[in-house]
Design a protein around this motif. Structure first.
Motif, PDB file in Angstrom:
ATOM      1  N   GLY A 359       1.438   0.124   0.684  1.00  0.00           N
ATOM      2  CA  GLY A 359       1.878   1.384   0.098  1.00  0.00           C
ATOM      3  C   GLY A 359       3.126   1.222  -0.745  1.00  0.00           C
ATOM      4  O   GLY A 359       3.214   1.754  -1.861  1.00  0.00           O
ATOM      5  N   LEU A 393      -0.910   9.109  -0.353  1.00  0.00           N
ATOM      6  CA  LEU A 393      -1.419   8.411   0.827  1.00  0.00           C
ATOM      7  C   LEU A 393      -1.234   9.264   2.082  1.00  0.00           C
ATOM      8  O   LEU A 393      -2.102   9.268   2.960  1.00  0.00           O
ATOM      9  N   TRP A 404      -2.617   5.265   6.750  1.00  0.00           N
ATOM     10  CA  TRP A 404      -1.414   5.280   5.921  1.00  0.00           C
ATOM     11  C   TRP A 404      -0.243   5.955   6.618  1.00  0.00           C
ATOM     12  O   TRP A 404       0.913   5.576   6.411  1.00  0.00           O
TER      13      TRP A 404
END
Length: 526
Positions: A359, A393, A404
């Motif tokens: 991420g 996310l 996530w």
């Protein structure tokens, strides 16, 4: 004497974090500075010697900022996308107010007072209390200490002025709210046992269709206590446990009959209940309905505690790691339900290195491209890039096997660490310049500009909320999210008890940060 701090930067960093955190606990009237106390102690220490700032390890502030904005985005993303459609007009009004404020601060400060763009950009970030905005101003300025000086002047000013605005709003009694969506959630949940004296269909009980009231346990007039699945017609003499907000439970009890003298949940011989900690990563991002507790165990989730908030469970409610799920179940199924959900305390602080690393990598990646407008270069950078990716996310929650979202405790821990490290670095590297510029005629001019900008900015948002028919409670939350300071939210919650304060805060918090970052980069180019 002060050379010790320059020769031992790691020691200095953690001394600043310690003393700054203590300073942040000191109450000034209705508020405390919190993590911002680290910034001011850092400025004080950095002002002692010009060699202290350059000794701060390079890149450490970027790392701290990335952790902070990414964890903020994960938490704020779901609320932002949930409110996008119903609150779109309000969001557009906030964007317009931020742009007008940026123009006012930039033109007034530069044209009238002759203050350069970096100082004004930092000040604009300060009256918006946006730490990522400060980072964006520093990244686009030739001298990163200049935005930090403006930020340090604007930050306390913002807190004081916003508190005054919130107090004024809270003092108003008559506030029309023609278009306010109303409270999304009750402020708290209660559980009461009701004796049915007025036979009726369950679907016709007030609050049931709106998913603001549910039944968890029922004891028919003739029969044994069981989990309240598939309720239809309720007969006189039936007893059932209602779960919902105080007003909803009260209305449901009046529609059905009266409160029973004994609470069914106190009799746990056949039906049991408990809070189970959700630590099974396979269930994160799933809905309550997808757990199929009824089909598997004849059980039911009645409420979910997330952080400090109790949510009424329904089939469409999305779950996340670290949720505490109140499950009502047959007594002999307790062990099986616990095994499914996980209930492992050790896992509530675990972080998936794969999802966190990927991420952040995506966030830094989209922050790289830039666009040149006149003499100004615009980019999402290391502040807005990770924030924007994390919002998406966090909204998606999971992609296949990748979860996530982070457990709430882990999210808050990483966020706090990132923010403290970033603010300490900024304070230390900018302290000497702050000492030179803030306490002078120049600093007074900048203070005047930022005061005007703050009043104009907050007034524009409040007026927009009034014109758009928002309630005073939601307006207080929207203002807190617009400024982006949790201390203001806490103060608003101390003045009124209404869930619209928190939902309003979530509506604008992340959006305001993104808009401020773009405006700040434009101001720097003045």
């Amino acid at each position: 004497m002060w050379q010790f701090f320059a020769d031992n930067p790691w020691e200095t960093l953690f001394v600043v974090i310690t003393l700054g955190s203590l300073f942040g606990m000191v109450r000034f009237g209705p508020v405390k500075l919190g993590a911002a106390g680290v910034l001011f102690v850092g400025l004080l220490v950095g002002a002692l010697d010009p060699d202290i700032g350059p000794a701060v390890p390079a890149g450490l502030s970027v790392f701290g900022l990335a952790l902070y904005v990414y964890t903020v985005g994960l938490e704020s993303g779901p609320a932002f996308f949930r409110e996008l459609r119903p609150q779109l007009v309000v969001m557009l009004g906030a964007v317009a107010a931020l742009v007008v404020t940026a123009l006012a601060v930039g033109l007034l400060g530069n044209s009238v007072f002759g203050i350069s763009g970096p100082f004004l950009a930092g000040g604009y970030a300060g009256i918006g209390t946006t730490t990522p905005g400060l980072a964006a101003a520093q990244a686009t300025s030739a001298d990163p200490t200049e935005p930090a000086t403006g930020y340090a002047i604007g930050y306390p000013l913002a807190v004081i002025v916003t508190i005054m605005f919130v107090a004024a709003i809270a003092g108003r009694r008559n506030w029309p709210a023609r278009r306010d969506p109303g409270e999304g959630l009750p402020d708290r949940l209660v559980t009461r046992t009701v004796l049915v004296t007025r036979p009726t269909k369950w679907a016709q009980v007030p609050g049931v269709a709106e998913r603001r009231l549910r039944a968890s346990v029922i004891r028919p007039r003739e029969g044994t206590t069981r989990v309240a699945h598939s309720l239809d017609h309720l007969a006189a003499g039936d007893q059932l446990v209602l779960v919902g907000g105080p007003a909803e439970v009260e209305a449901g009890a009046k529609a059905l009959g009266e409160y029973a003298p004994a609470h069914l949940l106190d009799q746990r011989d056949t039906v049991d209940y408990r809070r189970v900690l959700l630590t099974n990563p396979d269930l994160a991002g799933r809905t309550v309905g997808e757990l199929d507790l009824e089909g598997r165990f004849g059980a039911m989730a009645s409420r979910v505690r997330r952080g400090d908030v109790d949510l009424l469970a329904h089939d469409g409610l999305l779950l996340q790691l670290d949720d505490r799920v109140r499950v009502v179940m047959p007594r002999d199924k307790a062990a099986e339900v616990t095994d499914l959900l996980g209930d492992t305390e050790a896992k509530v602080s675990e972080v998936s290195a794969v999802s966190l690393g990927l991420g952040l990598a995506l966030g830094f990646l989209i922050g790289i491209p830039s666009l040149t407008v006149g003499g100004t270069t615009l980019s999402l950078g290391t502040a807005a890039g990770p924030l924007l990716v994390a919002m998406v996310l966090g909204w998606r929650r999971r992609t296949g096997p990748l979860v996530w979202t982070l457990p709430t405790r882990a999210n808050l821990t990483l966020r706090q660490i990132g923010l403290l490290v970033f603010l300490a670095c900024v304070g230390l590297t900018s302290g000497y310049s702050f000492r030179r510029d803030a306490f002078s005629l120049f600093g007074l001019k900048l203070l005047v500009v930022l005061l005007i900008g703050a009043v104009v900015s907050y007034a524009l948002l409040v007026v927009a909320c009034r014109l758009l028919g928002q309630s005073r409670e939601r307006t207080m939350g929207l203002l807190a999210g617009y400024v982006g300071n949790p201390a203001i939210t806490a103060y608003a919650n101390s003045r009124v008890t209404d869930s619209r304060v928190n939902t309003g805060y979530s509506t604008l918090f992340a959006l305001a940060i993104l808009v401020k970052i773009i405006c700040i980069q434009l101001i720097v180019g003045l």
